[in-house]
Design a protein around this motif. Sequence first.
Motif, PDB file in Angstrom:
ATOM      1  N   SER A 114      -8.203   3.248   7.534  1.00 49.00           N
ATOM      2  CA  SER A 114      -7.939   4.623   6.841  1.00 49.00           C
ATOM      3  C   SER A 114      -9.129   5.364   6.202  1.00 49.00           C
ATOM      4  CB  SER A 114      -6.665   4.381   5.737  1.00 49.00           C
ATOM      5  OG  SER A 114      -6.634   5.688   4.919  1.00 49.00           O
ATOM      6  N   GLY A 115      -9.245   6.529   6.426  1.00 56.76           N
ATOM      7  CA  GLY A 115     -10.403   7.407   5.667  1.00 56.76           C
ATOM      8  C   GLY A 115      -9.840   8.300   4.608  1.00 56.76           C
ATOM      9  N   GLU A 116      -8.530   8.204   4.433  1.00 56.02           N
ATOM     10  CA  GLU A 116      -7.862   8.688   3.185  1.00 56.02           C
ATOM     11  C   GLU A 116      -6.843   8.430   2.642  1.00 56.02           C
ATOM     12  OE1 GLU A 116      -6.310  12.490   5.228  1.00 56.02           O
ATOM     13  OE2 GLU A 116      -5.225  11.233   6.554  1.00 56.02           O
ATOM     14  N   PHE A 117      -6.604   8.805   1.626  1.00 55.81           N
ATOM     15  CA  PHE A 117      -5.293   8.628   0.578  1.00 55.81           C
ATOM     16  C   PHE A 117      -4.120   9.021   1.269  1.00 55.81           C
ATOM     17  CE2 PHE A 117      -8.549   8.186  -2.719  1.00 55.81           C
ATOM     18  CZ  PHE A 117      -8.312   6.975  -3.124  1.00 55.81           C
ATOM     19  N   VAL A 118      -2.939   8.167   1.082  1.00 53.74           N
ATOM     20  CA  VAL A 118      -1.686   8.421   1.545  1.00 53.74           C
ATOM     21  C   VAL A 118      -0.621   8.028   0.048  1.00 53.74           C
ATOM     22  CG1 VAL A 118       0.330   8.506   3.252  1.00 53.74           C
ATOM     23  CG2 VAL A 118      -1.981   8.503   3.818  1.00 53.74           C
ATOM     24  N   MET A 119      -0.205   9.090  -0.737  1.00 56.81           N
ATOM     25  CA  MET A 119       0.502   8.602  -1.547  1.00 56.81           C
ATOM     26  C   MET A 119       1.847   9.201  -1.624  1.00 56.81           C
ATOM     27  SD  MET A 119      -2.397   9.287  -4.604  1.00 56.81           S
ATOM     28  CE  MET A 119      -3.075  10.419  -3.717  1.00 56.81           C
ATOM     29  N   ALA A 120       2.960   8.448  -2.025  1.00 53.68           N
ATOM     30  CA  ALA A 120       4.449   9.084  -2.093  1.00 53.68           C
ATOM     31  C   ALA A 120       4.444   9.374  -3.464  1.00 53.68           C
ATOM     32  CB  ALA A 120       5.226   7.976  -1.266  1.00 53.68           C
ATOM     33  N   TYR A 121       5.161  10.555  -3.789  1.00 52.47           N
ATOM     34  CA  TYR A 121       5.466  10.845  -5.106  1.00 52.47           C
ATOM     35  C   TYR A 121       7.025  11.221  -5.233  1.00 52.47           C
ATOM     36  CZ  TYR A 121       5.911  12.597  -9.798  1.00 52.47           C
ATOM     37  OH  TYR A 121       6.208  12.996 -10.900  1.00 52.47           O
TER      38      TYR A 121
ATOM     39  N   PRO B 236       6.689   7.064  -6.367  1.00 56.86           N
ATOM     40  CA  PRO B 236       6.213   7.013  -7.826  1.00 56.86           C
ATOM     41  C   PRO B 236       4.840   7.451  -8.068  1.00 56.86           C
ATOM     42  CG  PRO B 236       6.022   4.839  -6.421  1.00 56.86           C
ATOM     43  CD  PRO B 236       6.736   5.943  -5.481  1.00 56.86           C
ATOM     44  N   GLY B 237       3.926   7.625  -6.904  1.00 56.67           N
ATOM     45  CA  GLY B 237       2.644   8.235  -7.080  1.00 56.67           C
ATOM     46  C   GLY B 237       1.591   7.087  -6.651  1.00 56.67           C
ATOM     47  N   ILE B 238       2.003   6.082  -6.321  1.00 58.23           N
ATOM     48  CA  ILE B 238       1.004   4.796  -6.012  1.00 58.23           C
ATOM     49  C   ILE B 238       0.877   5.040  -4.630  1.00 58.23           C
ATOM     50  CG2 ILE B 238       1.009   2.353  -5.914  1.00 58.23           C
ATOM     51  CD1 ILE B 238       3.295   2.436  -8.145  1.00 58.23           C
ATOM     52  N   PRO B 239      -0.626   4.975  -4.320  1.00 63.82           N
ATOM     53  CA  PRO B 239      -0.975   4.956  -2.903  1.00 63.82           C
ATOM     54  C   PRO B 239      -0.353   3.908  -1.929  1.00 63.82           C
ATOM     55  CG  PRO B 239      -2.924   5.211  -4.361  1.00 63.82           C
ATOM     56  CD  PRO B 239      -1.730   4.557  -5.153  1.00 63.82           C
ATOM     57  N   ILE B 240       0.046   4.543  -0.940  1.00 65.42           N
ATOM     58  CA  ILE B 240       0.454   3.537   0.288  1.00 65.42           C
ATOM     59  C   ILE B 240      -0.836   3.130   1.070  1.00 65.42           C
ATOM     60  CG2 ILE B 240       1.712   3.539   2.098  1.00 65.42           C
ATOM     61  CD1 ILE B 240       3.711   5.609   1.035  1.00 65.42           C
ATOM     62  N   LEU B 241      -1.583   3.976   1.219  1.00 67.03           N
ATOM     63  CA  LEU B 241      -2.966   3.703   1.866  1.00 67.03           C
ATOM     64  C   LEU B 241      -4.112   4.558   1.142  1.00 67.03           C
ATOM     65  CD1 LEU B 241      -2.519   4.677   5.691  1.00 67.03           C
ATOM     66  CD2 LEU B 241      -3.313   2.719   4.954  1.00 67.03           C
ATOM     67  N   SER B 242      -5.289   3.609   1.233  1.00 64.70           N
ATOM     68  CA  SER B 242      -6.399   4.039   0.666  1.00 64.70           C
ATOM     69  C   SER B 242      -7.519   4.053   1.504  1.00 64.70           C
ATOM     70  CB  SER B 242      -6.722   3.278  -0.792  1.00 64.70           C
ATOM     71  OG  SER B 242      -5.608   3.319  -1.604  1.00 64.70           O
ATOM     72  N   PRO B 243      -8.420   4.757   1.108  1.00 67.27           N
ATOM     73  CA  PRO B 243      -9.597   4.727   2.316  1.00 67.27           C
ATOM     74  C   PRO B 243     -10.236   3.222   2.376  1.00 67.27           C
ATOM     75  CG  PRO B 243      -9.885   6.640   0.681  1.00 67.27           C
ATOM     76  CD  PRO B 243      -8.744   5.940   0.209  1.00 67.27           C
ATOM     77  N   GLY B 244     -10.391   2.816   3.444  1.00 65.67           N
ATOM     78  CA  GLY B 244     -10.782   1.361   3.725  1.00 65.67           C
ATOM     79  C   GLY B 244      -9.865   0.414   4.091  1.00 65.67           C
ATOM     80  N   GLU B 245      -8.469   0.719   4.041  1.00 60.86           N
ATOM     81  CA  GLU B 245      -7.530  -0.164   4.112  1.00 60.86           C
ATOM     82  C   GLU B 245      -7.249  -0.039   5.870  1.00 60.86           C
ATOM     83  OE1 GLU B 245      -4.131   0.457   1.920  1.00 60.86           O
ATOM     84  OE2 GLU B 245      -5.240  -0.141   0.155  1.00 60.86           O
TER      85      GLU B 245
END
Length: 124
Positions: free
Chosen positions: A70-77, A79-88
């Motif tokens: 991943s090169g970007e964040f993916v967050m569900a709101y 709760p607002g916690i990232p599902i994906l972060s850069p580097g994962e």
Amino acid sequence: MAYISIGDRIQDIERLVGALAEISRLYSKEEKRFEVDSQMLLPHVPVSPQVAFYADKVNVPIRDAPGCISGEFVMAYPPGIPILSPGEEITDEIIDYIQYSVEKGCSMQGMEDHTLKTLNVLKM
């Protein structure tokens, strides 16, 4: 804001309670249950978040993303916690969880493509 005092009559209080019940009836929505049957998704982070954030990226269709970084964040709101972060590393389980979150009405934040048809991944 609603408040009552000793100067209010019982009819006024009943009218307030009736109005609140009517508002609840008119505007209540079916409660959406957000259930996850699996354990927490533990990410594999083969590239540091800083390196991944600044690396060259390409857009790939979301279903072709498993195995990519991943090169970007993916967050569900909420709760607002990232599902994906850069580097994962992106896995099928993560993609399924993203799509499940969308189906349950979560607002997705952090991605370049807000339609979630593509994800930014590191150019390899």
